[in-house]
Design an enzyme around this catalytic site. Structure first.
Site, PDB file in Angstrom:
ATOM      1  N   GLU A   1      -3.549   4.676  11.662  1.00 11.84           N
ATOM      2  CA  GLU A   1      -5.205   4.507  11.905  1.00 11.84           C
ATOM      3  C   GLU A   1      -6.236   3.463  11.645  1.00 11.84           C
ATOM      4  O   GLU A   1      -5.723   2.185  11.897  1.00 11.84           O
ATOM      5  CB  GLU A   1      -5.883   5.095  10.237  1.00 11.84           C
ATOM      6  CG  GLU A   1      -7.239   6.196   9.844  1.00 11.84           C
ATOM      7  CD  GLU A   1      -8.433   3.959   9.765  1.00 11.84           C
ATOM      8  OE1 GLU A   1      -8.763   3.242  11.294  1.00 11.84           O
ATOM      9  OE2 GLU A   1      -8.200   3.640   8.648  1.00 11.84           O
TER      10      GLU A   1
ATOM     11  N   CYS B   1     -13.876  -0.533   9.200  1.00 13.68           N
ATOM     12  CA  CYS B   1     -12.958   0.551  10.712  1.00 13.68           C
ATOM     13  C   CYS B   1     -14.170   1.160  10.880  1.00 13.68           C
ATOM     14  O   CYS B   1     -14.110   1.094  12.184  1.00 13.68           O
ATOM     15  CB  CYS B   1     -11.647   1.050  10.279  1.00 13.68           C
ATOM     16  SG  CYS B   1     -11.904   2.314   8.988  1.00 13.68           S
TER      17      CYS B   1
END
Length: 477
Positions: A251, A285
């Site tokens: 990720e 993010c």
């Protein structure tokens, strides 16, 4: 239990370890810049001990019934809920986010554990049709010990995202949280410990990141890599993991586009986006960052965004009046200032913020920049901070082209009331997650992950547990 943890340590084979001549890392409170604790760092001997424990633990844990694993997971979730105020305070003191945000993160972590507790009991194989006297089966089995690395921006949730699906699947795990936010990880691990999880199933180590990653990933004990963090670091870890062809879930960073069309509910859209943009000081993010706004509403959008931003109150996250806290470390304000100045120098208009905050901490004002040229550094490299970059577009095709221009594909946001356009954007925008007319992307039962250079594999949802399984076909005659 109101102060930052006085005792930080490594958690190896069921033992909390500190001192012993180990090197330490000084932790700073981002709201004040003052030191608040010393974190012991693992030695190579500590890492070897953790690997040996994880290997033993996996051999036993994989035999434990999913229902029994679920009991421990649910106990841990209950303890996290019970201790939510304390864990949230720790998160705010070490990471900076407002207390209300931190508490929401902690409670979301408990919910995610509860989902995985149930999902671990829903791992199904299948029997294939064969002639009489033959049988073919598909089995799913835990992959083995996991080495997991997570970032500092969600110091409780990132830990749970790694630990919960691994142990639900029957794996053991060695976790290296960020050395900048260790207290939250320690408090979460204490909940797992107090819930009855054997000490060799989930362990925590801190230390020099490159040393730890090289050692854990070079070990034949480690069977899977799980990483949340930046694209450059993720690529380096992938190269290390490739030597043993281990399983990976990556990720990585994003640079989320926001496509705002002229048929949206403008005031509602602005209220939603301004609050979400500056959540966690933009250190998310999936933070909305590149705002592409259709020409017909561009001026009104820019004006409304700037007005709302100027009303935000920044300060210590423990102050209930603060809408936004400091950045997590001393490096971030300088990095954001450089990006803002770069955009300003090539013609962008800074309409709100654009400078450091007051006080002794790591503050930077929530900032709105309009008419940002595509060549601006912030339009190409993820700012990871409280900066909204706004540009106009003309057509649907222009909007999609801008959304897909960069090599990142983690999250995207679209605001339009046109159902046909919503379907088109769902199909054509290159992102692992898309939110339309809202901003929530994280749900326990939905996969969380990106495409392109934002990584591969998913956390959360059924995919989170499945990522810790191997698939085996068995054919019997």
């Amino acid at each position: 239990m109101t102060d930052y943890p006085a005792q930080l340590g490594l958690y190896i084979d069921g033992e909390w370890i500190s001192g012993g001549g180990r090197d330490t890392h000084r932790l700073l409170n981002p709201a004040t810049g003052e030191g608040q604790a010393d974190l012991p760092l693992a030695t190579i001997a500590d890492l070897d001990r953790a690997l040996a424990a994880a290997e033993r633990g996996f051999a036993e844990w994989r035999k434990v019934a999913p229902e029994a694993r679920a009991v421990i997971l649910n106990r841990a979730a209950a303890l996290i809920r019970e201790r939510a105020e304390h864990i949230a305070r720790v998160a705010t003191m070490e990471q900076g986010k407002p207390f209300a945000e931190a508490k929401g993160e902690v409670l979301a972590s408990a919910g995610l554990i509860e989902f995985h507790a149930a999902e671990g009991q829903r791992v199904y194989g299948r029997v294939l049709m064969r002639p009489p006297g033959m049988r073919s089966m598909v089995l799913h089995q835990p992959v083995g010990p996991v080495a997991a690395f997570c970032a500092w921006n969600f110091p409780a949730l990132n830990v749970v995202r790694k630990v919960a699906p691994a142990i639900a699947a029957g794996c053991s795990i060695i976790l290296k949280p960020s050395e900048e936010t260790p207290g939250s990880a320690v408090e979460v691990m204490r909940c797992f410990q107090d819930a009855g999880l054997p000490g060799n199933i989930a362990q925590i180590v801190f230390g020099v990141p490159d040393q730890i990653s090289r050692h854990l990933l070079a070990s034949p004990v480690t069977k899977k890599l799980s990483f949340t963090g930046s694209v450059p670091v993720g690529k380096a870890l992938m190269k290390l993991a490739a030597d043993s062809v281990m399983r990976m879930t990556m990720e990585l960073g994003g640079h989320s586009p926001v496509l705002v069309f002229d048929d949206c509910d403008l005031q509602k859209t602005l209220d939603t986006l301004v609050a979400h943009k500056f959540r966690n000081a933009g250190q998310v993010c999936v933070s909305p960052t590149r705002f592409h706004v259709q020409q017909g509403i561009y001026d009104r959008f820019v004006e409304g965004f700037a007005e709302r931003t100027k009303k935000m109150s920044i300060g210590n996250g423990l102050d209930a009046a603060s809408n936004m806290g400091p950045m997590a470390n001393s490096r971030r304000p300088d990095a954001i200032a450089a990006m803002v100045e770069d955009a300003r120098s090539i013609g962008a208009r800074v309409l709100a913020g654009g400078g450091p905050g007051d006080g002794g901490g790591f503050f930077y004002q929530p900032t709105v920049i309009a008419d940002v040229p595509l060549e601006a550094k912030a339009m190409n490299d993820e700012p990871f901070g409280p900066v909204a970059l706004i540009r106009p577009f003309a057509t649907d095709e222009d909007a999609v082209a801008e959304a897909n221009r960069l090599p990142y594909g983690l999250a995207a946001y679209c605001f339009t009331e046109n159902g046909r356009r919503q379907n088109m954007l769902s199909e054509t925008v290159e992102a692992g997650m898309i939110a339309i007319n809202q901003v929530r992307l994280t749900w326990p039962d939905a996969p969380f992950g990106g495409v392109k250079e934002s990584g591969f594999g998913s956390e959360d949802g059924p995919e989170g547990v499945a990522a810790h399984m191997i698939t085996k076909a068995v054919h019997i005659a």
